[in-house]
Enzyme design. Structure first.
Site, PDB file in Angstrom:
ATOM      1  N   ILE A  14       0.836  -1.217   0.000  1.00 54.13           N
ATOM      2  CA  ILE A  14       0.000   0.000   0.000  1.00 54.13           C
ATOM      3  C   ILE A  14       0.861   1.254   0.000  1.00 54.13           C
ATOM      4  O   ILE A  14       0.491   2.275  -0.592  1.00 54.13           O
ATOM      5  CB  ILE A  14      -0.997  -0.007   1.184  1.00 54.13           C
ATOM      6  CG1 ILE A  14      -2.133   0.960   0.921  1.00 54.13           C
ATOM      7  CG2 ILE A  14      -0.316   0.275   2.521  1.00 54.13           C
ATOM      8  CD1 ILE A  14      -2.970   0.654  -0.279  1.00 54.13           C
TER       9      ILE A  14
ATOM     10  N   SER B 273      12.450   1.414   6.631  1.00 54.58           N
ATOM     11  CA  SER B 273      12.112   0.125   6.036  1.00 54.58           C
ATOM     12  C   SER B 273      13.180  -0.888   6.421  1.00 54.58           C
ATOM     13  O   SER B 273      14.370  -0.575   6.405  1.00 54.58           O
ATOM     14  CB  SER B 273      12.055   0.241   4.509  1.00 54.58           C
ATOM     15  OG  SER B 273      12.027  -1.043   3.929  1.00 54.58           O
ATOM     16  N   ARG B 274      12.724  -2.099   6.746  1.00 53.93           N
ATOM     17  CA  ARG B 274      13.670  -3.155   7.092  1.00 53.93           C
ATOM     18  C   ARG B 274      14.420  -3.626   5.864  1.00 53.93           C
ATOM     19  O   ARG B 274      15.517  -4.161   5.958  1.00 53.93           O
ATOM     20  CB  ARG B 274      12.923  -4.342   7.705  1.00 53.93           C
ATOM     21  CG  ARG B 274      12.109  -3.996   8.928  1.00 53.93           C
ATOM     22  CD  ARG B 274      11.161  -5.105   9.267  1.00 53.93           C
ATOM     23  NE  ARG B 274      10.367  -5.521   8.103  1.00 53.93           N
ATOM     24  CZ  ARG B 274       9.585  -6.583   8.063  1.00 53.93           C
ATOM     25  NH1 ARG B 274       9.477  -7.363   9.105  1.00 53.93           N
ATOM     26  NH2 ARG B 274       8.911  -6.874   6.972  1.00 53.93           N
TER      27      ARG B 274
ATOM     28  N   LYS C 139      -5.441   1.786   7.970  1.00 55.31           N
ATOM     29  CA  LYS C 139      -6.512   0.975   8.532  1.00 55.31           C
ATOM     30  C   LYS C 139      -6.053  -0.476   8.572  1.00 55.31           C
ATOM     31  O   LYS C 139      -5.237  -0.862   7.729  1.00 55.31           O
ATOM     32  CB  LYS C 139      -7.820   1.106   7.757  1.00 55.31           C
ATOM     33  CG  LYS C 139      -7.743   0.869   6.253  1.00 55.31           C
ATOM     34  CD  LYS C 139      -7.382  -0.428   5.639  1.00 55.31           C
ATOM     35  CE  LYS C 139      -8.019  -1.704   6.040  1.00 55.31           C
ATOM     36  NZ  LYS C 139      -7.585  -2.835   5.123  1.00 55.31           N
TER      37      LYS C 139
ATOM     38  N   ASP D 276      -9.764  -7.757   7.046  1.00 57.68           N
ATOM     39  CA  ASP D 276      -8.836  -6.731   6.551  1.00 57.68           C
ATOM     40  C   ASP D 276      -9.504  -5.941   5.422  1.00 57.68           C
ATOM     41  O   ASP D 276      -9.555  -4.707   5.485  1.00 57.68           O
ATOM     42  CB  ASP D 276      -7.507  -7.350   6.109  1.00 57.68           C
ATOM     43  CG  ASP D 276      -6.562  -6.295   5.562  1.00 57.68           C
ATOM     44  OD1 ASP D 276      -6.012  -5.514   6.361  1.00 57.68           O
ATOM     45  OD2 ASP D 276      -6.415  -6.210   4.326  1.00 57.68           O
TER      46      ASP D 276
HETATM   47  P1  NAP Z   1       2.585  -5.485   3.132  1.00 56.25           P
HETATM   48  O1  NAP Z   1       2.630  -5.463   1.644  1.00 56.25           O
HETATM   49  O2  NAP Z   1       2.840  -6.750   3.848  1.00 56.25           O
HETATM   50  O3  NAP Z   1       3.543  -4.347   3.636  1.00 56.25           O
HETATM   51  C1  NAP Z   1       3.725  -4.045   4.982  1.00 56.25           C
HETATM   52  C2  NAP Z   1       5.126  -3.522   5.180  1.00 56.25           C
HETATM   53  O4  NAP Z   1       5.299  -3.240   6.560  1.00 56.25           O
HETATM   54  C3  NAP Z   1       6.202  -4.541   4.830  1.00 56.25           C
HETATM   55  O5  NAP Z   1       6.550  -4.474   3.472  1.00 56.25           O
HETATM   56  C4  NAP Z   1       7.317  -4.120   5.737  1.00 56.25           C
HETATM   57  O6  NAP Z   1       7.978  -3.061   5.094  1.00 56.25           O
HETATM   58  C5  NAP Z   1       6.661  -3.499   6.942  1.00 56.25           C
HETATM   59  N1  NAP Z   1       6.659  -4.369   8.126  1.00 56.25           N
HETATM   60  C6  NAP Z   1       7.122  -4.028   9.345  1.00 56.25           C
HETATM   61  N2  NAP Z   1       6.972  -5.031  10.210  1.00 56.25           N
HETATM   62  C7  NAP Z   1       6.427  -6.050   9.545  1.00 56.25           C
HETATM   63  C8  NAP Z   1       6.074  -7.366   9.897  1.00 56.25           C
HETATM   64  N3  NAP Z   1       6.240  -7.820  11.145  1.00 56.25           N
HETATM   65  N4  NAP Z   1       5.529  -8.175   8.952  1.00 56.25           N
HETATM   66  C9  NAP Z   1       5.348  -7.712   7.689  1.00 56.25           C
HETATM   67  N5  NAP Z   1       5.676  -6.453   7.303  1.00 56.25           N
HETATM   68  C10 NAP Z   1       6.221  -5.633   8.216  1.00 56.25           C
HETATM   69  O7  NAP Z   1       1.151  -4.970   3.659  1.00 56.25           O
HETATM   70  P2  NAP Z   1       0.202  -3.917   2.969  1.00 56.25           P
HETATM   71  O8  NAP Z   1      -0.743  -4.620   2.074  1.00 56.25           O
HETATM   72  O9  NAP Z   1       0.981  -2.771   2.431  1.00 56.25           O
HETATM   73  O10 NAP Z   1      -0.669  -3.481   4.234  1.00 56.25           O
HETATM   74  C11 NAP Z   1      -0.161  -2.627   5.238  1.00 56.25           C
HETATM   75  C12 NAP Z   1      -1.342  -1.927   5.886  1.00 56.25           C
HETATM   76  O11 NAP Z   1      -2.052  -1.207   4.876  1.00 56.25           O
HETATM   77  C13 NAP Z   1      -2.359  -2.913   6.499  1.00 56.25           C
HETATM   78  O12 NAP Z   1      -2.889  -2.381   7.675  1.00 56.25           O
HETATM   79  C14 NAP Z   1      -3.437  -3.005   5.425  1.00 56.25           C
HETATM   80  O13 NAP Z   1      -4.729  -3.311   5.961  1.00 56.25           O
HETATM   81  C15 NAP Z   1      -3.409  -1.596   4.848  1.00 56.25           C
HETATM   82  N6  NAP Z   1      -3.930  -1.520   3.490  1.00 56.25           N
HETATM   83  C16 NAP Z   1      -3.519  -2.392   2.519  1.00 56.25           C
HETATM   84  C17 NAP Z   1      -4.088  -2.328   1.249  1.00 56.25           C
HETATM   85  C18 NAP Z   1      -3.682  -3.266   0.124  1.00 56.25           C
HETATM   86  O14 NAP Z   1      -4.377  -3.293  -0.906  1.00 56.25           O
HETATM   87  N7  NAP Z   1      -2.597  -4.011   0.218  1.00 56.25           N
HETATM   88  C19 NAP Z   1      -5.066  -1.374   0.981  1.00 56.25           C
HETATM   89  C20 NAP Z   1      -5.414  -0.463   1.977  1.00 56.25           C
HETATM   90  C21 NAP Z   1      -4.837  -0.553   3.225  1.00 56.25           C
HETATM   91  P3  NAP Z   1       9.565  -2.936   5.115  1.00 56.25           P
HETATM   92  O15 NAP Z   1      10.089  -4.201   4.510  1.00 56.25           O
HETATM   93  O16 NAP Z   1       9.769  -1.722   4.304  1.00 56.25           O
HETATM   94  O17 NAP Z   1       9.974  -2.779   6.557  1.00 56.25           O
END
Ligand code: NAP
Length: 308
Positions: free
Chosen positions: A15, A37-38, A90, A168
């Site tokens: 996101i 970012s990690r 969110k 989610d």
């Molecule tokens: P994601 O692709 O898994 O990304 C989350 C990022 O958070 C990871 O890339 C990582 O970034 C960091 N992170 C830090 N601690 C972590 C851990 N313990 N496990 C995994 N990642 C960790 O998730 P996302 O889809 O972007 O979602 C993140 C948030 O945005 C959630 O709350 C989700 O509900 C919300 N969201 C997502 C979407 C969607 O379509 N994907 C839409 C709206 C809202 P680094 O490697 O850079 O540290």
């Protein structure tokens, strides 16, 4: 024009890349200056490996957290303690009470806390709210069905405690519902289907009621292949109102009133800057409370193992 507010972004995942970075680039009141970012770096900004390094090394005034909900409390609490304004993706945290705690911390520190609901910024949501303000609502049906393999490939956190599973995306529907309904909504029944190898639901059926007794039924399902469905249908005494595409389109009695492009995250960042400028916070936990109640009331059914 005054200087833009400097901002650091934490968690460069799906996101952050798809929505936060392009939206920040279009928001003149905010300036992205750092990321934490990690795993990743980004040209043109200072890069840190975690939020604590960022808080020590950078004087950014605002922090946007794009990490999974588990762990968000510690990150937000550290940022607030360091006097920074905080914007939460969110769902705003892994529990209702931890977000309430964050709101108290932000108030004590005199900083802004903005718990965002991006789906409320979809183009047709405010028009639907206006139409319903003067209608007698007979029934509401929510259908939120998508393919988890397409939208969340390889994401482990969504299946773990605090990850919410199908809630989610489902919480997005609840964020729209609690915005457009003219009266409060409470949950009366929930059935959750949990794969035998996971800790969070892949499917959910909810029964809710408005304060005056209007039935509201919701089905969330992560097993839908083919066309994806993000619909809310409302029967009123003067016809039907239908939100489709996650709130981007609105039909009244079959006639399309709104079909507009996605501006959700641009609106969120504009609002974040306004909240900071006016010294306000915005923390509405109504969608999260309904999810928590679904887990409290749940009739759990074990279902087939899920594999990516
Ligand atoms: P994601 O692709 O898994 O990304 C989350 C990022 O958070 C990871 O890339 C990582 O970034 C960091 N992170 C830090 N601690 C972590 C851990 N313990 N496990 C995994 N990642 C960790 O998730 P996302 O889809 O972007 O979602 C993140 C948030 O945005 C959630 O709350 C989700 O509900 C919300 N969201 C997502 C979407 C969607 O379509 N994907 C839409 C709206 C809202 P680094 O490697 O850079 O540290």
């Amino acid at each position: 024009m005054t200087h833009p507010i400097s901002l650091g972004l934490v968690g460069l995942g799906t996101i952050a890349r798809n929505q936060h970075l392009p939206s920040l680039a279009d928001t003149p009141t905010l300036q992205l200056e750092a990321i934490a970012s990690r795993n990743a770096t980004l040209d043109g900004v200072t890069c840190y490996s975690d939020i604590h390094q960022m808080l020590e090394g950078s004087d950014v005034a605002a922090i946007s957290l794009c990490t999974p909900p588990q762990g968000r409390f510690e990150q937000a609490a550290a940022a607030i303690a360091a006097g920074r304004h905080v914007m939460l993706e969110k769902p705003p945290g892994a529990s209702v009470s931890e977000v309430q705690a964050l709101a108290r911390l932000a108030e004590a520190q005199g900083v802004t806390l903005f718990s965002t609901w991006h789906s409320r910024e979809a183009a047709a949501v405010e028009k639907a709210r206006d139409l319903l303000a003067s209608a007698t609502i007979k029934a509401v049906r929510i259908s939120w069905r998508e393919d988890v393999r397409h939208w969340h490939p390889g994401q482990e956190w969504i299946w773990q405690p605090g990850g919410l599973g199908v809630f989610d995306p489902g919480i997005n529907a609840l964020s729209i519902l609690t915005r457009i309904m003219p009266e409060p909504v409470h949950l009366s029944h929930a059935m959750l289907e949990v794969p035998e190898n996971k800790q969070a639901p892949i499917g959910a059926e909810l029964r809710m009621l408005s304060a005056s007794g209007t039935p509201i039924d919701a089905v969330f399902d992560w097993r839908q292949t083919g066309p994806q469905t993000w619909d809310i249908e409302i029967d009123t005494d003067s016809g039907s109102i239908v939100l489709r595409d996650g709130g981007a389109t609105l039909h009244k009695d079959g006639t399309c009133l709104i079909a507009a492009k996605d501006e959700e995250y641009r609106r969120l960042y504009k609002r974040f800057a306004e909240l900071i400028a006016t010294g306000q916070s915005e923390v509405d936990l109504a969608p999260m409370q309904l999810v928590a109640d679904a887990f409290l009331l749940a009739d759990y059914r074990q279902t087939d193992a899920f594999h990516d």
